[in-house]
Each structure stands twice: as structure tokens, then as C-alpha cells.
Design an enzyme around this catalytic site. Sequence first.
Site, mmCIF file in Angstrom:
data_model
loop_
_atom_site.group_PDB
_atom_site.id
_atom_site.type_symbol
_atom_site.label_atom_id
_atom_site.label_comp_id
_atom_site.label_asym_id
_atom_site.label_seq_id
_atom_site.Cartn_x
_atom_site.Cartn_y
_atom_site.Cartn_z
ATOM 1 N N GLU A 155 0.777 -1.235 0.000
ATOM 2 C CA GLU A 155 0.000 0.000 0.000
ATOM 3 C C GLU A 155 0.818 1.299 0.000
ATOM 4 O O GLU A 155 0.714 2.110 0.928
ATOM 5 C CB GLU A 155 -0.981 0.000 1.177
ATOM 6 C CG GLU A 155 -2.035 -1.067 1.045
ATOM 7 C CD GLU A 155 -3.130 -0.964 2.092
ATOM 8 O OE1 GLU A 155 -2.933 -0.254 3.106
ATOM 9 O OE2 GLU A 155 -4.183 -1.594 1.899
ATOM 10 N N GLU A 271 -6.822 -7.607 -0.460
ATOM 11 C CA GLU A 271 -7.473 -7.273 0.805
ATOM 12 C C GLU A 271 -8.855 -6.733 0.482
ATOM 13 O O GLU A 271 -9.043 -6.011 -0.487
ATOM 14 C CB GLU A 271 -6.710 -6.196 1.592
ATOM 15 C CG GLU A 271 -5.369 -6.609 2.145
ATOM 16 C CD GLU A 271 -4.757 -5.503 2.991
ATOM 17 O OE1 GLU A 271 -5.498 -4.612 3.471
ATOM 18 O OE2 GLU A 271 -3.523 -5.515 3.167
#
Length: 278
Positions: A155, A271
Site C-alpha cells: 500500500e 485485501e
Amino acid sequence: MNRRQILAAGGAALAACAPATSQTPPPAFPMRRGVNLGNGLEAPNEGEWGYRIELAHLAAIADAGFDGIRLPVRWDTHRAANAPYAIEPAFLARIDQVVMTALGRGLKVQLDAHHYAPMLDNPDAETPRFRALWREIAEHFSDAPEELYFEPLNEPQGEVWTGARVTAMQTAALEEIRATNPTRLVVLGGPNWNSIDGLSDWTPPVDAHSVATAHYYEPFAFTHQGASWSDPPPVYEGQWGSAPDRRTVEEHIGRAASWARAHGMAMQLGEFWRDRRR
């Protein structure tokens, strides 16, 4: 604590994005249904966030029918401050234990660099340490089964992490990894928290053994309502689950699948939020 992993009920499943049209789909991601082992080894020290990975958990995951795990790891708190920035031997041995036990249970393993704050905050200064990290990880696991995958950085986010910056970071990681692992699968994600929106600003490095990942937590106010780390905590008014709500999800996933087709890459949903009550 990890704002995403907490709300993912202890681990988000991994899946390939389904093609949205009859066009030729991208290759399938080889891990079809997995679990994120969040809040364990991604804490500054394992156990500080209330969870330690037990080897019995890996057996339970395999017995439940999952085919893999994603293993988030906080490497930067377990490394020497000076070159060659070696990983603490005891910590590397612990990672090795979890990885090899999972592989021994027939699970695929996606090993990532999670919460790497120095790299996220100051990539120019941290890149030499980042490269050294993946050089050491790659050398250590060079003889591991092909079911072990690497994910260089979870991320990337913030103004500094443009699509070009993300691609440069991944190119550097691949240079270190490919020196000892020429065909190992490497998982790459775009900017803006590996979001689907971030895909449009990202051109992945050319690499025959890389696949793409995206994370999905929309609508944010719903999936993160009450999150204590946010100031103020998000509040979601009303209910979610109408036909328009579901069409929005389908449109977003369709965009990710279209991107994957255009780039000829397998796409993983790495995710996502799942209601822990179901």
C-alpha cells in the site's frame, strides 16, 4: 494498529478478479482463496497487537480448504541500522518457521513488506535499505518452493507515491529479487493504497513472472465506520446492500478486471472488507 487488517476479520481472502466481458481474460492468479495473517508479524514486535501466529493456525487454514496465506511482515524494526542492514537472525528464523510450516501444509505463501514507514515516508533516503532488504530475503529463500511469492511493498500512499514512483520502487525490488530468484512470482500493486482507482496511474514493470494486486474497501465510511485511528472516526448513515450499492461494487471490480486484461496480468483481490458477523 493496521486500519485495514482489523476490519478484515483477521484476514482478507485472496481471489482473482473475474473477467467482466467475453474478451480473453488475463491469466488466473494461482492462489485462489487465502487468508491474510494480519496483526501478528506486521506489528513492531509480534504479539504487541494481541496476536501471535501459532503453527496450529496454519493447519486449521489448510484444513478449512484455503489454498494460501498472505504474510504481512514489519521488517524495518528488525534490521541493523548500518550497511548491509542485516535482518535480525532470530526474526528471520521466525519468518522462516512460519513460511516453511505453511508450505509444508500445502499452502501457498505471499510474503510482503508491511508498514514499512521509513520507505513510505522518505523513499529517496530509504531505497538503499529497501534494496538490501529484498536482496537478503531473496537470497535467503532462493531455494524455497515456487509456491512462495514475494510482495515488495504494501500500500504505497501519499503524494510522493505517484505511479512512476511506484514503478521505480518495484523495478528496484525486482532487480534484487531476480538476481537469485529468476522465476519466482512477485506480486505488485499500484499507488493510492493499492486501490482500484490507483491502477489508472500505474504502469507495472515489464516482468514475465509478476502479477497485480488491488485492495478494496469501498464505501470507506461503511467499511471503516468507527475506526479509532481516524479523526474523526467515519460514520455511515443508513444501510448498505441495495441493488445500486452492489452494482457499484461490480463496476469497480470490472474496472480492475479490464485493467488486468489490458496489461495481460493476473489480478488478485489482496485485501477487502468482510462483515465479521457472517
